[in-house]
Design a protein around this motif. Structure first.
Motif, short mmCIF file in Angstrom:
data_model
loop_
_atom_site.label_atom_id
_atom_site.label_comp_id
_atom_site.label_asym_id
_atom_site.label_seq_id
_atom_site.Cartn_x
_atom_site.Cartn_y
_atom_site.Cartn_z
N TRP A 23 -15.60 5.60 39.78
CA TRP A 23 -16.59 5.67 38.70
C TRP A 23 -17.51 6.87 38.85
N ASN A 24 -17.74 7.30 40.05
CA ASN A 24 -18.56 8.48 40.34
C ASN A 24 -18.23 8.89 41.77
N GLN A 73 -12.59 1.14 31.95
CA GLN A 73 -11.92 2.11 32.79
C GLN A 73 -12.94 2.98 33.50
N PRO A 129 -14.39 6.42 34.68
CA PRO A 129 -14.34 7.69 33.95
C PRO A 129 -13.18 8.60 34.36
N MET A 130 -12.84 8.63 35.66
CA MET A 130 -11.76 9.52 36.07
C MET A 130 -10.42 9.06 35.51
N ALA A 179 -10.15 7.29 32.53
CA ALA A 179 -10.24 7.55 31.10
C ALA A 179 -10.06 9.04 30.80
N ALA A 180 -10.65 9.90 31.66
CA ALA A 180 -10.56 11.34 31.44
C ALA A 180 -9.13 11.86 31.61
N ALA A 181 -8.37 11.15 32.44
CA ALA A 181 -6.98 11.57 32.68
C ALA A 181 -6.07 11.19 31.51
N GLY A 182 -6.61 10.40 30.59
CA GLY A 182 -5.82 10.01 29.43
C GLY A 182 -4.75 9.00 29.73
#
Length: 475
Positions: free
Chosen positions: A145-146, A465, A467-468, A470-473
């Motif tokens: 998440w971070n 999800q 963020p990493m 979600a960002a990866a699609g």
């Protein structure tokens, strides 16, 4: 297509129906490992050929018509504190020579019998005695998440693997909060079963440790508990058999309950307002569902008992660990190892007896004063990577306040052997999840799972999800 938020139960259904094969599933998660693990460092060892071999065996069984294993073909990482035959076990320590285990621990036998495909080994702190999965051998595990924050411990490699979509579920263990703390930090469901519910070769830390799993959903938590909660005729004792399967429990309506709300830490440490809020929003949700929530101040062990558990029981267990070169231990573990020699056997027996005696007083409050207890999972927001580890190593004899605040609501459950579950109900100001904890009466996982299923419908955490991811699609 295997989605990033798929549950282990749903994935098992897809594999069983032939919509996706176990080998295809293994390749999917091996690709996710390559994409995500360099950032989070969740999986510290894996034999890809072995993963694919196990997946092929799952496909072969299904093609032969054998659908008896409920999680056939579903990948599951094993924590680096658990022995698997022909895999290295290091307890995440440089003080141990890496060598292949000669046999499975009993929990691994049950995991394999359920059809899970063993998917490498997940990071933990050295010998499990820290709330951040960081060590000299394997390095630091980060929170999906971070990445500036820890994924918790001691099952932090497990929680990071699930949150980063490297695996849909992960083996975990808990001796003072080690399933619940990392689950809270990574937005997952973490059920610590009752003492004796899941067979263990050895119940460490004066019978406070237990095996389990970190999951995305209540259904997964119930299903994996059904597969692992077996009567152990070779062990010293087992928990009473449940009235019915836990999967049936979560599909049945829960009676309205008396919920005790505890916002002050039993250890007396300060509780961060954000952690309080996690419990308070859960309390409001429970009241909206018709449960009766009342503030309570239960007795949760004397200071002498809790200090004895931390300073004598855990230290003695550390000393008895398979340490080959004490000089290679992290400073905080070396401190525990050395301190164990300052006590004699009579003092250990005295504290062990006190813990048993006070457990009777603690457990008696469930059913008498309240039905379940609601607390924050931790008293402090998830710490930054390195902070807990550095705090322990720079001053091992000091108060180690960050770590202490992390376990201040969880450790009493292990001492008393009570079931407890962390639910991902909140997000802190840093974008990192926070959990609320429900604690059940003796051997009453059923109530926790039923209430958890109700709250899952309210908070809808199973579709969130990191963020990493979600960002990866990832779909």
């Amino acid at each position: 297509m295997i989605s990033s938020s798929i549950s282990a139960t749903e994935l098992a259904r897809l594999i069983r129906s032939g919509e996706v094969s176990a080998v295809e599933t293994a390749h999917h998660y091996l690709n996710r490992l390559d994409a995500a693990n360099p950032d989070v460092n969740a999986i510290v060892w894996i034999d890809r050929d072995d993963v694919l071999r196990r997946a092929q065996e799952s496909d072969d069984r299904l093609r032969s018509g054998d659908t008896s294993r409920p999680f056939e073909g579903v990948p599951m990482p094993i924590k680096d504190l658990v022995s698997v035959k022909n895999q290295p076990v290091t307890w995440s320590s440089l003080a141990v020579t890496e060598k292949l285990a000669e046999e499975n621990e009993v929990t691994v036998d049950l995991i394999e019998e359920a059809g899970f495909v063993l998917f490498g080994r997940s990071n933990s702190p050295e010998f499990g005695a820290l709330t951040a999965s960081e060590n000299q051998r394997w390095g630091k595990t980060r929170n999906p998440w971070n990445l500036e924050y820890t994924s918790g411990g001691s099952s932090g490699g497990a929680s990071a693997a699930v949150a980063a979509d490297i695996a849909p579920i992960a083996n975990a263990s808990d001796g003072g909060g080690s399933i619940r703390v990392p689950s809270a930090a990574t937005g997952l469901v973490g059920l610590k079963p009752s003492r004796g519910r899941i067979p263990n070769d050895i119940r460490a830390w004066e019978h406070s440790t237990t095996e389990g799993a970190i999951t995305r959903t209540i259904e997964d938590a119930a299903g994996v508990l059904d597969t692992l909660a077996k009567v152990d005729l070779l062990g010293w004792y087992s928990a009473p058999a449940p009235a019915r399967p836990y999967l049936e429990e979560i599909r049945s309506p829960s009676p309205r309950l008396r919920v005790g709300l505890l916002l002050e830490a039993p250890t007396g440490v300060e509780v961060d307002p954000q952690n309080r809020e996690a419990a308070e929003i859960t309390a409001r949700a429970l009241e909206a569902l018709g449960h009766h929530v009342t503030p309570v101040s239960p007795f949760l062990f004397s200071e002498r008992a809790t200090r004895g558990f931390a300073d004598l029981i855990i230290n003695a267990s550390t000393w008895s660990s398979p340490i080959e070169d004490p000089e290679k231990l992290d400073a905080y573990i070396k401190y525990r190892y050395d301190r164990a020699t300052l006590f004699h056997a009579g003092q250990y027996a005295e504290i062990a007896a006190l813990l048993q005696w006070e457990t009777r007083q603690v457990a008696a409050q469930w059913g008498r004063d309240f039905d379940i207890l609601l607390t924050p999972t931790t008293a402090v927001p998830t710490p930054r990577v390195g902070s807990v580890y550095d705090e322990g190593n720079e001053d091992p004899a000091g108060p180690r306040l960050t770590e202490f605040r992390t376990i201040s609501f969880t450790a009493f459950c292990n001492i008393a052997g009570l079931p407890a579950i962390s639910l991902p109900v909140h997000i802190d100001s840093n974008g990192v999840p926070l959990g609320a904890q429900l604690v059940g009466g003796p051997y009453d996982e059923a109530t926790l799972l039923r209430v958890g299923a109700e709250l899952e419908q309210v908070f809808d955490w199973q579709h969130r999800q990191a963020p990493m991811v979600a960002a990866a699609g990832v779909r």
